[in-house]
Design a protein around this motif. Structure first.
Motif, PDB file in Angstrom:
ATOM      1  N   VAL A  43     -45.418  15.688  91.355  1.00 27.71           N
ATOM      2  CA  VAL A  43     -43.860  15.407  91.362  1.00 27.71           C
ATOM      3  C   VAL A  43     -43.084  16.318  90.708  1.00 27.71           C
ATOM      4  O   VAL A  43     -41.897  17.027  91.131  1.00 27.71           O
ATOM      5  N   SER A  44     -43.708  16.833  89.397  1.00 25.13           N
ATOM      6  CA  SER A  44     -43.046  17.845  88.681  1.00 25.13           C
ATOM      7  C   SER A  44     -42.811  19.341  89.526  1.00 25.13           C
ATOM      8  O   SER A  44     -41.988  19.860  89.444  1.00 25.13           O
ATOM      9  N   THR A  45     -43.980  19.662  90.308  1.00 27.02           N
ATOM     10  CA  THR A  45     -44.122  20.741  91.011  1.00 27.02           C
ATOM     11  C   THR A  45     -42.922  20.706  92.192  1.00 27.02           C
ATOM     12  O   THR A  45     -42.183  21.587  92.191  1.00 27.02           O
ATOM     13  N   THR A  78     -50.498  20.437  84.077  1.00 28.53           N
ATOM     14  CA  THR A  78     -51.165  19.465  84.982  1.00 28.53           C
ATOM     15  C   THR A  78     -51.873  20.027  85.959  1.00 28.53           C
ATOM     16  O   THR A  78     -52.930  19.814  86.579  1.00 28.53           O
ATOM     17  N   TYR A  79     -51.151  21.109  86.607  1.00 31.48           N
ATOM     18  CA  TYR A  79     -51.978  22.325  87.686  1.00 31.48           C
ATOM     19  C   TYR A  79     -53.620  22.578  86.984  1.00 31.48           C
ATOM     20  O   TYR A  79     -54.363  22.471  87.843  1.00 31.48           O
ATOM     21  N   HIS A  80     -53.509  23.277  85.790  1.00 32.95           N
ATOM     22  CA  HIS A  80     -54.615  23.469  85.075  1.00 32.95           C
ATOM     23  C   HIS A  80     -55.582  22.560  84.868  1.00 32.95           C
ATOM     24  O   HIS A  80     -56.830  22.785  85.099  1.00 32.95           O
ATOM     25  N   LYS A  81     -54.839  21.108  84.474  1.00 34.65           N
ATOM     26  CA  LYS A  81     -55.752  20.170  84.044  1.00 34.65           C
ATOM     27  C   LYS A  81     -56.490  19.581  85.532  1.00 34.65           C
ATOM     28  O   LYS A  81     -57.918  19.306  85.607  1.00 34.65           O
ATOM     29  N   TRP A  82     -55.664  19.420  86.586  1.00 32.24           N
ATOM     30  CA  TRP A  82     -56.250  19.036  87.543  1.00 32.24           C
ATOM     31  C   TRP A  82     -57.477  19.980  88.521  1.00 32.24           C
ATOM     32  O   TRP A  82     -58.428  19.560  88.847  1.00 32.24           O
ATOM     33  N   MET A 134     -57.510  10.895  86.765  1.00 30.01           N
ATOM     34  CA  MET A 134     -57.442  12.170  87.442  1.00 30.01           C
ATOM     35  C   MET A 134     -56.006  11.822  88.443  1.00 30.01           C
ATOM     36  O   MET A 134     -55.316  12.772  88.746  1.00 30.01           O
ATOM     37  N   LYS A 135     -56.172  10.774  89.012  1.00 34.67           N
ATOM     38  CA  LYS A 135     -55.216  10.510  89.939  1.00 34.67           C
ATOM     39  C   LYS A 135     -53.876  10.631  89.258  1.00 34.67           C
ATOM     40  O   LYS A 135     -52.681  11.172  89.971  1.00 34.67           O
ATOM     41  N   THR A 136     -53.800  10.208  88.262  1.00 31.96           N
ATOM     42  CA  THR A 136     -52.238  10.490  87.282  1.00 31.96           C
ATOM     43  C   THR A 136     -51.976  11.837  87.017  1.00 31.96           C
ATOM     44  O   THR A 136     -50.932  12.289  87.378  1.00 31.96           O
ATOM     45  N   VAL A 137     -53.102  12.751  86.980  1.00 29.05           N
ATOM     46  CA  VAL A 137     -52.859  14.180  86.795  1.00 29.05           C
ATOM     47  C   VAL A 137     -52.088  14.628  87.846  1.00 29.05           C
ATOM     48  O   VAL A 137     -51.329  15.322  88.131  1.00 29.05           O
ATOM     49  N   LYS A 138     -53.106  14.292  89.270  1.00 29.41           N
ATOM     50  CA  LYS A 138     -52.376  14.768  90.472  1.00 29.41           C
ATOM     51  C   LYS A 138     -50.884  14.374  90.722  1.00 29.41           C
ATOM     52  O   LYS A 138     -50.530  15.346  91.141  1.00 29.41           O
ATOM     53  N   ILE A 139     -50.541  13.103  90.625  1.00 28.31           N
ATOM     54  CA  ILE A 139     -49.405  12.590  90.929  1.00 28.31           C
ATOM     55  C   ILE A 139     -48.248  13.451  90.029  1.00 28.31           C
ATOM     56  O   ILE A 139     -47.265  13.791  90.556  1.00 28.31           O
TER      57      ILE A 139
END
Length: 133
Positions: free
Chosen positions: A10-12, A113-117, A1-6
């Protein structure tokens, strides 16, 4: 989950920084105004697009309703696709054509990643009660 959030942040941040710089440049750089004329767009479109980019960047970064974020993502996707089409149609250099495509990929990474998170976030008790009914 931490990887998805990071990855999301970063991309946003990359998309928001690029769009903020782009929006600012649309107001301040004479070369940008000339570029819009080259592409055949009216001057007022540059101003409208600059304002939309600044608002969209803020919406992506601030904690706002998911529906607003969806509109910002859609607007930026349309912007990148339209920029690619406009530069390609005018026969501009490949760098001008590939820049929007690159940022579209970064935008898609942010979106996914927004939707995954947020889909893995804990369900609130109100939503749980509705789901149990």
């Amino acid at each position: 989950m931490k990887t998805v959030k990071i990855t999301y942040w970063v991309s946003t941040a990359l998309v928001a920084l690029m769009m903020t710089y782009s929006g600012y440049s649309y107001f301040t750089e004479p070369a940008i105004a000339q570029g819009f004329r080259h592409l055949g767009f009216p001057g007022y479109f540059r101003i409208e697009l600059a304002i939309a980019k600044l608002i969209g960047s803020a919406v992506l970064l601030l904690p706002v309703a998911a529906r607003l974020k969806e509109w910002a993502y859609a607007g930026f996707a349309f912007t990148f696709i339209s920029a690619f089409v406009a530069h390609t149609a005018m026969g501009d250099p490949t760098a001008n054509q590939l820049g929007p495509v690159l940022f579209l990929v970064v935008l898609l990474l942010s979106y996914v990643t927004y939707h995954k998170w947020h889909s893995s976030a804990p369900v609130t008790s109100k939503r749980q009660s509705v789901l149990q009914q």
